[in-house]
Scaffold this motif. Structure first.
Motif, PDB file in Angstrom:
ATOM      1  N   ASP A  59       6.627 -56.461 -28.871  1.00 53.46           N
ATOM      2  CA  ASP A  59       6.072 -57.647 -29.530  1.00 53.46           C
ATOM      3  C   ASP A  59       4.610 -57.892 -29.183  1.00 53.46           C
ATOM      4  OD1 ASP A  59       8.344 -58.261 -30.939  1.00 53.46           O
ATOM      5  OD2 ASP A  59       9.137 -59.619 -29.400  1.00 53.46           O
ATOM      6  N   ASN A  60       4.166 -57.395 -28.036  1.00 51.49           N
ATOM      7  CA  ASN A  60       2.771 -57.578 -27.641  1.00 51.49           C
ATOM      8  C   ASN A  60       1.855 -56.479 -28.195  1.00 51.49           C
ATOM      9  OD1 ASN A  60       3.531 -55.433 -26.074  1.00 51.49           O
ATOM     10  ND2 ASN A  60       3.168 -56.445 -24.111  1.00 51.49           N
ATOM     11  N   GLY A  61       2.402 -55.535 -28.959  1.00 51.84           N
ATOM     12  CA  GLY A  61       1.583 -54.506 -29.595  1.00 51.84           C
ATOM     13  C   GLY A  61       1.457 -53.211 -28.815  1.00 51.84           C
ATOM     14  N   LYS A  62       2.118 -53.103 -27.685  1.00 50.50           N
ATOM     15  CA  LYS A  62       2.059 -51.872 -26.894  1.00 50.50           C
ATOM     16  C   LYS A  62       3.206 -50.951 -27.284  1.00 50.50           C
ATOM     17  CE  LYS A  62      -0.243 -53.839 -22.936  1.00 50.50           C
ATOM     18  NZ  LYS A  62      -0.229 -54.044 -21.490  1.00 50.50           N
ATOM     19  N   LEU A  63       2.938 -49.657 -27.211  1.00 53.92           N
ATOM     20  CA  LEU A  63       3.984 -48.678 -27.475  1.00 53.92           C
ATOM     21  C   LEU A  63       4.988 -48.694 -26.330  1.00 53.92           C
ATOM     22  CD1 LEU A  63       1.823 -45.702 -28.785  1.00 53.92           C
ATOM     23  CD2 LEU A  63       3.069 -47.395 -30.122  1.00 53.92           C
ATOM     24  N   ASN A  64       6.253 -48.572 -26.650  1.00 49.79           N
ATOM     25  CA  ASN A  64       7.321 -48.585 -25.663  1.00 49.79           C
ATOM     26  C   ASN A  64       7.075 -47.499 -24.616  1.00 49.79           C
ATOM     27  OD1 ASN A  64      10.073 -47.401 -24.778  1.00 49.79           O
ATOM     28  ND2 ASN A  64      10.554 -49.470 -25.481  1.00 49.79           N
ATOM     29  N   SER A  65       7.179 -47.855 -23.335  1.00 49.06           N
ATOM     30  CA  SER A  65       6.846 -46.917 -22.257  1.00 49.06           C
ATOM     31  C   SER A  65       7.786 -45.710 -22.246  1.00 49.06           C
ATOM     32  CB  SER A  65       6.863 -47.617 -20.901  1.00 49.06           C
ATOM     33  OG  SER A  65       8.134 -48.162 -20.653  1.00 49.06           O
ATOM     34  N   LYS A  66       9.046 -45.918 -22.566  1.00 50.58           N
ATOM     35  CA  LYS A  66       9.995 -44.804 -22.597  1.00 50.58           C
ATOM     36  C   LYS A  66       9.623 -43.816 -23.707  1.00 50.58           C
ATOM     37  CE  LYS A  66      14.941 -44.033 -23.236  1.00 50.58           C
ATOM     38  NZ  LYS A  66      16.214 -44.706 -23.505  1.00 50.58           N
ATOM     39  N   ASP A  67       9.284 -44.323 -24.892  1.00 57.18           N
ATOM     40  CA  ASP A  67       8.860 -43.460 -25.993  1.00 57.18           C
ATOM     41  C   ASP A  67       7.524 -42.793 -25.687  1.00 57.18           C
ATOM     42  OD1 ASP A  67      11.113 -44.028 -27.429  1.00 57.18           O
ATOM     43  OD2 ASP A  67      10.172 -45.517 -28.728  1.00 57.18           O
ATOM     44  N   ARG A  68       6.635 -43.528 -25.004  1.00 57.63           N
ATOM     45  CA  ARG A  68       5.334 -42.944 -24.632  1.00 57.63           C
ATOM     46  C   ARG A  68       5.528 -41.746 -23.712  1.00 57.63           C
ATOM     47  NH1 ARG A  68       1.588 -47.520 -22.410  1.00 57.63           N
ATOM     48  NH2 ARG A  68       3.669 -47.939 -21.732  1.00 57.63           N
ATOM     49  N   ARG A  69       6.396 -41.863 -22.720  1.00 55.15           N
ATOM     50  CA  ARG A  69       6.648 -40.743 -21.813  1.00 55.15           C
ATOM     51  C   ARG A  69       7.308 -39.581 -22.550  1.00 55.15           C
ATOM     52  NH1 ARG A  69       8.197 -44.928 -18.389  1.00 55.15           N
ATOM     53  NH2 ARG A  69      10.392 -44.591 -18.881  1.00 55.15           N
ATOM     54  N   ARG A  70       8.248 -39.897 -23.429  1.00 54.88           N
ATOM     55  CA  ARG A  70       8.985 -38.859 -24.151  1.00 54.88           C
ATOM     56  C   ARG A  70       8.073 -38.049 -25.081  1.00 54.88           C
ATOM     57  NH1 ARG A  70      13.052 -41.507 -27.630  1.00 54.88           N
ATOM     58  NH2 ARG A  70      13.893 -42.095 -25.627  1.00 54.88           N
ATOM     59  N   HIS A  71       7.135 -38.711 -25.743  1.00 59.06           N
ATOM     60  CA  HIS A  71       6.317 -38.039 -26.752  1.00 59.06           C
ATOM     61  C   HIS A  71       4.879 -37.791 -26.321  1.00 59.06           C
ATOM     62  CE1 HIS A  71       9.595 -38.565 -29.512  1.00 59.06           C
ATOM     63  NE2 HIS A  71       9.541 -39.880 -29.447  1.00 59.06           N
ATOM     64  N   ALA A  72       4.540 -38.043 -25.082  1.00 60.47           N
ATOM     65  CA  ALA A  72       3.147 -37.964 -24.636  1.00 60.47           C
ATOM     66  C   ALA A  72       2.497 -36.602 -24.882  1.00 60.47           C
ATOM     67  CB  ALA A  72       3.047 -38.322 -23.156  1.00 60.47           C
ATOM     68  N   ASP A  73       3.233 -35.526 -24.747  1.00 63.65           N
ATOM     69  CA  ASP A  73       2.660 -34.190 -24.911  1.00 63.65           C
ATOM     70  C   ASP A  73       2.725 -33.681 -26.346  1.00 63.65           C
ATOM     71  OD1 ASP A  73       2.088 -34.085 -22.215  1.00 63.65           O
ATOM     72  OD2 ASP A  73       4.031 -33.181 -21.718  1.00 63.65           O
ATOM     73  N   HIS A  74       3.298 -34.459 -27.243  1.00 65.17           N
ATOM     74  CA  HIS A  74       3.433 -34.009 -28.627  1.00 65.17           C
ATOM     75  C   HIS A  74       2.085 -34.097 -29.344  1.00 65.17           C
ATOM     76  CE1 HIS A  74       4.850 -33.698 -32.743  1.00 65.17           C
ATOM     77  NE2 HIS A  74       5.968 -33.192 -32.217  1.00 65.17           N
ATOM     78  N   PRO A  75       1.740 -33.113 -30.183  1.00 65.86           N
ATOM     79  CA  PRO A  75       0.432 -33.124 -30.854  1.00 65.86           C
ATOM     80  C   PRO A  75       0.243 -34.308 -31.818  1.00 65.86           C
ATOM     81  CG  PRO A  75       1.695 -31.151 -31.441  1.00 65.86           C
ATOM     82  CD  PRO A  75       2.488 -31.895 -30.437  1.00 65.86           C
ATOM     83  N   MET A  76       1.304 -34.930 -32.283  1.00 61.87           N
ATOM     84  CA  MET A  76       1.177 -36.074 -33.191  1.00 61.87           C
ATOM     85  C   MET A  76       0.970 -37.396 -32.448  1.00 61.87           C
ATOM     86  SD  MET A  76       1.377 -35.014 -36.236  1.00 61.87           S
ATOM     87  CE  MET A  76       1.935 -33.613 -37.174  1.00 61.87           C
ATOM     88  N   PHE A  77       1.223 -37.419 -31.161  1.00 63.26           N
ATOM     89  CA  PHE A  77       1.174 -38.682 -30.425  1.00 63.26           C
ATOM     90  C   PHE A  77      -0.207 -39.337 -30.405  1.00 63.26           C
ATOM     91  CE2 PHE A  77       1.239 -41.469 -26.727  1.00 63.26           C
ATOM     92  CZ  PHE A  77       2.309 -42.271 -27.074  1.00 63.26           C
TER      93      PHE A  77
END
Length: 125
Positions: free
Chosen positions: A43-61
């Motif tokens: 709700d505060n506009g930040k990306l979910n930390s769990k999803d950020r860790r999961r997709h951090a190395d993906h080229p689309m992130f």
């Protein structure tokens, strides 16, 4: 590639196609495989930390992060009110529009539900 913000689910949805090698009856071929990543937005506009860790190395992130930053710059969270300000880039309606990321021009465009895949700006990428 297409990317949009689904306000109802509070997720950024990124879809693309990639060629995939297949073998059938000892014959090789390529098909376009549809792929997708979804990232929850708090709700505060930040990306979910769990999803950020999961997709951090993906080229689309990085593109997803850039799109989220554009939405943050528009003061979009926790609730966006687009219908009064923006219209669909294809048909011009202002009812039920959602932001999409135009990868060719690196900008936001708005599309209604009927034209999610019809925009030439989205399909040119």
């Amino acid at each position: 590639m297409s990317m949009r913000f689904d306000q109802d689910r509070k997720r950024i949805i990124c879809r693309w196609e990639e060629p995939t090698k297949i073998v059938m009856n000892k014959k090789e071929g390529l098909i376009n495989r549809s792929r997708m990543i979804t990232v929850k937005v708090n709700d505060n506009g930040k990306l979910n930390s769990k999803d950020r860790r999961r997709h951090a190395d993906h080229p689309m992130f990085p593109i997803i992060s850039r799109f989220n930053q554009m939405l943050n710059n528009m003061d979009c969270y926790p609730q966006c009110e687009w219908e009064a300000e923006h219209t669909c880039a294809v048909c011009g309606t202002n009812h039920g529009v959602h932001p999409h990321f135009d990868t060719k021009h690196q900008s936001l465009i708005w599309l209604c539900k009927e034209h999610l895949t019809d925009s030439p700006k989205v399909n040119d990428a």
